[in-house]
Design an enzyme around this catalytic site. Structure first.
Site, mmCIF file in Angstrom:
data_model
loop_
_atom_site.group_PDB
_atom_site.id
_atom_site.type_symbol
_atom_site.label_atom_id
_atom_site.label_comp_id
_atom_site.label_asym_id
_atom_site.label_seq_id
_atom_site.Cartn_x
_atom_site.Cartn_y
_atom_site.Cartn_z
ATOM 1 N N ILE A 58 -2.115 12.168 -4.019
ATOM 2 C CA ILE A 58 -3.127 11.556 -4.880
ATOM 3 C C ILE A 58 -3.837 12.642 -5.669
ATOM 4 O O ILE A 58 -4.298 13.638 -5.111
ATOM 5 C CB ILE A 58 -4.136 10.744 -4.041
ATOM 6 C CG1 ILE A 58 -3.457 9.514 -3.451
ATOM 7 C CG2 ILE A 58 -5.333 10.315 -4.888
ATOM 8 C CD1 ILE A 58 -4.336 8.704 -2.527
ATOM 9 N N ASP A 97 -5.763 13.835 15.432
ATOM 10 C CA ASP A 97 -5.212 12.522 15.755
ATOM 11 C C ASP A 97 -5.084 12.413 17.265
ATOM 12 O O ASP A 97 -5.562 13.271 18.005
ATOM 13 C CB ASP A 97 -3.862 12.327 15.052
ATOM 14 C CG ASP A 97 -3.620 10.897 14.619
ATOM 15 O OD1 ASP A 97 -3.567 10.013 15.505
ATOM 16 O OD2 ASP A 97 -3.495 10.631 13.412
ATOM 17 N N HIS A 114 -8.584 11.556 12.076
ATOM 18 C CA HIS A 114 -7.637 10.468 11.814
ATOM 19 C C HIS A 114 -7.345 9.657 13.074
ATOM 20 O O HIS A 114 -6.301 9.021 13.192
ATOM 21 C CB HIS A 114 -6.331 11.071 11.254
ATOM 22 C CG HIS A 114 -5.468 10.104 10.526
ATOM 23 N ND1 HIS A 114 -4.220 9.735 10.977
ATOM 24 C CD2 HIS A 114 -5.652 9.423 9.373
ATOM 25 C CE1 HIS A 114 -3.675 8.872 10.131
ATOM 26 N NE2 HIS A 114 -4.518 8.667 9.152
ATOM 27 N N GLU A 150 2.702 -0.182 -3.520
ATOM 28 C CA GLU A 150 2.064 0.549 -2.423
ATOM 29 C C GLU A 150 0.645 0.061 -2.163
ATOM 30 O O GLU A 150 0.195 0.011 -1.009
ATOM 31 C CB GLU A 150 2.040 2.042 -2.758
ATOM 32 C CG GLU A 150 1.446 2.906 -1.667
ATOM 33 C CD GLU A 150 1.442 4.385 -2.029
ATOM 34 O OE1 GLU A 150 0.941 5.179 -1.202
ATOM 35 O OE2 GLU A 150 1.920 4.747 -3.126
ATOM 36 N N GLU A 160 2.203 -2.547 10.800
ATOM 37 C CA GLU A 160 1.564 -1.738 11.835
ATOM 38 C C GLU A 160 2.213 -1.973 13.200
ATOM 39 O O GLU A 160 2.818 -3.012 13.437
ATOM 40 C CB GLU A 160 0.073 -2.107 11.951
ATOM 41 C CG GLU A 160 -0.724 -2.010 10.674
ATOM 42 C CD GLU A 160 -1.175 -0.592 10.371
ATOM 43 O OE1 GLU A 160 -0.848 0.331 11.160
ATOM 44 O OE2 GLU A 160 -1.861 -0.397 9.348
ATOM 45 N N HIS A 168 3.607 1.482 7.995
ATOM 46 C CA HIS A 168 2.641 2.252 8.771
ATOM 47 C C HIS A 168 3.031 2.259 10.243
ATOM 48 O O HIS A 168 2.176 2.428 11.119
ATOM 49 C CB HIS A 168 1.230 1.667 8.579
ATOM 50 C CG HIS A 168 0.156 2.696 8.582
ATOM 51 N ND1 HIS A 168 -0.904 2.667 9.450
ATOM 52 C CD2 HIS A 168 -0.031 3.809 7.817
ATOM 53 C CE1 HIS A 168 -1.699 3.692 9.230
ATOM 54 N NE2 HIS A 168 -1.188 4.406 8.241
ATOM 55 N N ARG A 174 -7.319 -3.587 5.468
ATOM 56 C CA ARG A 174 -5.982 -3.293 4.960
ATOM 57 C C ARG A 174 -4.952 -3.351 6.087
ATOM 58 O O ARG A 174 -3.884 -3.954 5.947
ATOM 59 C CB ARG A 174 -5.958 -1.918 4.300
ATOM 60 C CG ARG A 174 -4.592 -1.565 3.756
ATOM 61 C CD ARG A 174 -4.486 -0.176 3.164
ATOM 62 N NE ARG A 174 -3.119 0.043 2.743
ATOM 63 C CZ ARG A 174 -2.658 -0.180 1.531
ATOM 64 N NH1 ARG A 174 -3.467 -0.614 0.578
ATOM 65 N NH2 ARG A 174 -1.392 0.017 1.234
#
Length: 447
Positions: free
Chosen positions: A93, A164, A353, A127, A381, A133, A374
């Site tokens: 991005i 994480d 995260h 996207e 997921e 995911h 989302r």
């Protein structure tokens, strides 16, 4: 639904039996990278890495080189890398427009004869409205599970990291179930194409296939026909879901509703979907202690330091903090009496995260699900739900929690969080503009 019914429902889910030693919790990104590379190097039968992306950077190259070496040593080794179709074909991005990681995948394919196939999975036609995911790397009979993708910051390259959760589960039946779902129901679908081969089709050319694939994903379930867990024993259930009111969403809500003493929730983006917010409110009113651990806005992966050029995406951490401040203000009496504990994680210029839920030292959910609108509506997921009636994982869970809280500060009141008037001027202007036209409400649903 009466609370008394919820635990039996969770306990009746088909599950794979475990022994205490089958689960290992890692504490750092560096350990995660080391164990992943070690497992790839020792693989004998199969490797399937499923992640949002495998990045063209130093740590990503290290993973790819390990896969290439493993394939050369053992031509019979079944290898597949599965990434999001859209994310794999764009740059970061804010970066200049390019072919993204797919260009690198093609270079590797050309250099090594395609021995490490990379599949792009389109969970949606755009996207913005849904990505792959899924988490979990299957290597022989082991599952290495983390919310992390594969790049420098997630893998702790040269000291900087995106924090994480990292777990290794030794369970052949679980590995078989997760491997089978990807190989049979994802890779084999006509909407899925290799990104390491030249000239992949344009997204527009496969729109019909993607829509049919999306419809199939809604019905997708892990095969648990080989479930062996006996009642009252340590076990794990794989869960998957996409779209509104999917089975994973329902289990998350049932898990929260089952709590009687304590719930710990980790999320990187403070933006709970309505069903989760509702369950948290009920928990607090019932007297259950709730700990919520979220990243400080400066530990958000979208944060842009004030001395750098501002981009609109940099407003997201501030929007999440606004959400958190409102939540703290709405629940200030529970913060005051100690039943609600809000923890902000910050460690240097590293980012946060973490996702997941712990309930009563009895249930643990590890997942890539951000527990936001989302994740509950758009993205594909998955999660692993551990049932632990005798607290066999308690020591690991407490050690992991202590490790997480090492770099946390507690929010004592809403005023501990910055208000909009203290934000950098570009952020204030953008948030004011979004609020006037109520676009912020839409953003909370898709980002």
């Amino acid at each position: 639904m009466p609370q008394i019914l919820l635990r039996p429902q969770l306990d009746q889910l088909p599950a794979f039996g475990l022994k205490t030693g089958d689960v290992t919790t890692l504490m750092s990104a560096e350990d995660f990278r080391a164990r992943l590379l070690e497992a790839i190097g020792q693989a004998r039968e199969r490797i399937c890495l499923t992640a949002l992306y495998l990045q063209d950077d130093e740590a990503g190259h290290q993973v790819m080189d390990a896969l290439v070496d493993a394939a050369r040593r053992n031509p019979e080794l079944a290898i597949s890398v599965v990434v999001d179709w859209h994310r794999g074909q764009r740059g970061l991005i804010g970066a200049a427009r390019n072919d993204g990681n797919a260009a690198w995948y093609r270079e590797v394919c050309e250099a090594h004869g395609g021995i490490v196939p990379v599949y792009g999975v389109p969970a949606q036609t755009r996207e913005l409205f849904g990505v792959l995911h899924l988490k979990g790397f299957v290597i022989d009979n082991s599952v290495i599970y983390s919310g992390a993708s594969l790049n420098n910051v997630y893998l702790g390259w040269r000291g900087r990291y995106r924090f994480d959760r990292y777990h290794i589960i030794e369970c052949a039946a679980l590995a078989d179930s997760m491997y089978d779902l990807v190989q049979r129901h994802i890779i084999g679908n006509p909407a899925v194409h290799r990104l390491d081969l030249p000239n992949p089709p344009a997204t527009k050319a496969i729109r019909r296939e993607i829509k049919e694939f999306r419809a199939n994903l809604v019905k997708l379930r892990y095969d648990t026909s080989g479930a062996t867990a006996l009642p009252g024993t340590l076990s794990v259930t794989p869960l998957i879901g996409v779209g509104k009111n999917n089975p994973l969403n329902r289990q998350v809500c049932q898990l929260l509703a089952s709590a009687t003493r304590r719930v710990v929730i980790c999320t990187p983006y403070f933006n709970f979907p309505r069903p989760v917010s509702r369950e948290i409110g009920r928990l607090l009113r019932r007297g259950v202690t709730v700990d919520i651990i979220v990243g400080d806005k400066t530990a958000n992966d979208f944060f842009i330091p004030p001395d750098e050029p501002f981009k609109a995406i940099g407003a997201l951490p501030y929007l999440y903090e606004i959400n958190l401040r409102r939540f703290a203000k709405r629940h200030e009496k529970f913060i005051a009496d100690g039943s609600l504990n809000l923890h902000l994680w910050k460690h240097g210029d590293n980012s946060y995260h973490l996702k997941g839920i712990l309930v009563d030292d009895r249930y643990t959910l590890i997942t890539g699900n951000n527990l936001n609108p989302r994740a509950f509506r758009l993205d594909l997921e998955n999660a692993l739900l551990f049932r632990d009636p005798h607290g066999e994982l308690s020591a690991q869970n407490e050690a992991e929690l202590a490790n997480i809280l090492t770099h946390c500060r507690k929010v004592e009141r809403a005023g501990d969080l910055e208000s909009v008037r203290h934000y950098p001027e570009p952020v204030k202007k953008l948030i004011s503009r979004l609020s006037r036209v109520r676009v912020d409400r839409l953003l909370y649903r898709i980002l």
